[in-house]
Design a protein around this motif. Sequence first.
Motif, short mmCIF file in Angstrom:
data_model
loop_
_atom_site.label_atom_id
_atom_site.label_comp_id
_atom_site.label_asym_id
_atom_site.label_seq_id
_atom_site.Cartn_x
_atom_site.Cartn_y
_atom_site.Cartn_z
N PRO A 133 6.74 10.49 -4.18
CA PRO A 133 7.35 10.64 -2.85
C PRO A 133 6.70 11.70 -1.97
N GLY A 134 6.39 12.88 -2.54
CA GLY A 134 5.83 13.95 -1.73
C GLY A 134 4.49 13.58 -1.12
N ARG A 135 3.59 13.04 -1.92
CA ARG A 135 2.27 12.67 -1.40
C ARG A 135 2.37 11.52 -0.41
N LEU A 136 3.29 10.59 -0.64
CA LEU A 136 3.47 9.49 0.31
C LEU A 136 3.82 10.04 1.69
N LEU A 137 4.75 10.98 1.76
CA LEU A 137 5.13 11.54 3.05
C LEU A 137 3.99 12.35 3.66
N ASP A 138 3.20 13.02 2.84
CA ASP A 138 2.02 13.73 3.35
C ASP A 138 1.08 12.76 4.04
N LEU A 139 0.84 11.62 3.43
CA LEU A 139 -0.08 10.63 3.99
C LEU A 139 0.49 10.03 5.28
N ILE A 140 1.79 9.82 5.31
CA ILE A 140 2.42 9.32 6.53
C ILE A 140 2.29 10.34 7.66
N ASP A 141 2.48 11.61 7.32
CA ASP A 141 2.35 12.67 8.33
C ASP A 141 0.91 12.77 8.84
N HIS A 142 -0.07 12.36 8.02
CA HIS A 142 -1.47 12.35 8.44
C HIS A 142 -1.87 11.02 9.10
N ASN A 143 -0.87 10.18 9.36
CA ASN A 143 -1.12 8.86 9.98
C ASN A 143 -2.09 8.01 9.16
N ALA A 144 -2.07 8.19 7.84
CA ALA A 144 -2.97 7.43 6.98
C ALA A 144 -2.41 6.06 6.62
N LEU A 145 -1.10 5.86 6.82
CA LEU A 145 -0.50 4.56 6.52
C LEU A 145 0.84 4.44 7.20
N SER A 146 1.35 3.22 7.22
CA SER A 146 2.66 2.93 7.79
C SER A 146 3.47 2.11 6.79
N LEU A 147 4.78 2.32 6.82
CA LEU A 147 5.68 1.55 5.95
C LEU A 147 6.40 0.45 6.72
N ALA A 148 5.97 0.18 7.94
CA ALA A 148 6.69 -0.74 8.81
C ALA A 148 6.68 -2.18 8.31
N HIS A 149 5.73 -2.53 7.43
CA HIS A 149 5.61 -3.91 6.99
C HIS A 149 5.98 -4.11 5.52
N VAL A 150 6.56 -3.10 4.90
CA VAL A 150 6.92 -3.22 3.48
C VAL A 150 8.02 -4.26 3.32
N SER A 151 7.75 -5.26 2.49
CA SER A 151 8.75 -6.30 2.22
C SER A 151 9.35 -6.17 0.83
N THR A 152 8.71 -5.38 -0.03
CA THR A 152 9.24 -5.15 -1.38
C THR A 152 9.15 -3.66 -1.70
N LEU A 153 10.28 -3.08 -2.07
CA LEU A 153 10.34 -1.69 -2.50
C LEU A 153 10.77 -1.65 -3.96
N VAL A 154 10.06 -0.84 -4.75
CA VAL A 154 10.41 -0.65 -6.15
C VAL A 154 10.64 0.83 -6.40
N LEU A 155 11.76 1.16 -6.99
CA LEU A 155 11.98 2.52 -7.49
C LEU A 155 11.96 2.45 -9.01
#
Length: 422
Positions: A133-155
């Motif tokens: 989770p932490g690194r994912l948010l870091d990458l989002i803050d760096h505009n390296a990716l978007s989650l707008a098109h995620v159709s499947t989430l796995v926890l």
Amino acid sequence: MPFSSLGLSPALIRAVQAKAYVAPTPIQQAAIPPALLGNDVLGSAQTGSGKTAAFALPLLEKLAKTTLFSPRKTLALVLAPTRELAIQIGDEIRSLAQHLPQAIKVSTVFGGVSINPQMMGLRGGTDVLVATPGRLLDLIDHNALSLAHVSTLVLDEADRLLDLGFEQELERILGLLPAQRQSLFFSATFPPAVQTLARTMLKDPVRVDVLPDPQAPLEITHSAFAVDNGKRTQLLRHLITNNDWQRVLVFVATKHAAEIVADKLRKAGLSAEPFHGVLSQGKRSQVLADFKASRLKVVVATDVASRGIDIAQLPVVVNFDLPRSTVDYTHRIGRTGRAGEAGLAVSFVTADSDAHFQLIQRRQGLAVALEQVAGFERMETAQVKPNVEDLGHGVGGVKGKRPSKKDKLRAAAALAAHHKQA
């Protein structure tokens, strides 16, 4: 039941055959069909039961039927609590995807290493993202990716995500995801916080509970030794040598303890390495590689770092420090006795941890007699009022014994009021 009866495509059947998966495990039999139908799934199964393939196969089936464009968009997101587990999941998904008619890009990102290579690896996008989770948010803050098109989430390992304090990160990530999506939620245990998270995430989920068969032969033998606090390392060395244990995973309460115990074992002639969160990713990867290849006999790990350690035919785990909670006991012993192999779970019980070990047994439904080893008999007696330092080292910090922040604030306020009245 063969994999072909679950509704998977020929390409994925070929993939599981290439990995020599003979038949689906109970969690795979129960979770894959509803996931293929697009349902949310709430899955509970013990560690080592095949949960990764249970969500990876329907995830890939869904992607195989989706037209992929360039630049790629993140269509599937898998969240894991630790680097090692994220790497393991990413490798499994790549392996299962290799026979699909169209290439699937799988990216794995985690903290503890430089973010720049991971950002470069996401150029052009990715189809499946496995992340902490932490690194994912870091990458989002760096505009390296978007989650707008995620159709499947796995926890995966949802209980451990919460144990590690990722509540706020998960809340923010869920807020960035599309409301219309499929969610697959897997956890070995379901304490109240995990149940609350599941209710927040899932819509009319299919509940899948795969419990150990009470009629099946036990694959894990539990053993416990009464020992003085200062003799645990010597007893550990004695047991390893006398029983000719070839690979042993030892659990301790702190990073400092991991370093100390590993160092003492090395000085005694055993190949041993610590494994904890302060180590670099390169060092952690090397320790795991050496352990898997049997170049290393003993790994001394903290609970946080050990998540994701998946060693085939690991014969013994040792609770040098008892786990802080009974849930952690489940996770620890799940490292051995996997895939039908026999395993041994050993616990060291000091005088001050007697009561906590009894609690673990009651909640786990165990009845483990304390053994004594000649030359290492326990001589100490329990302290009447054990202090925090003793609990943190000898027991691993027993839940409920340490004062919380609120307790400390209340105590400080009461003391101030007492002085004021005086």
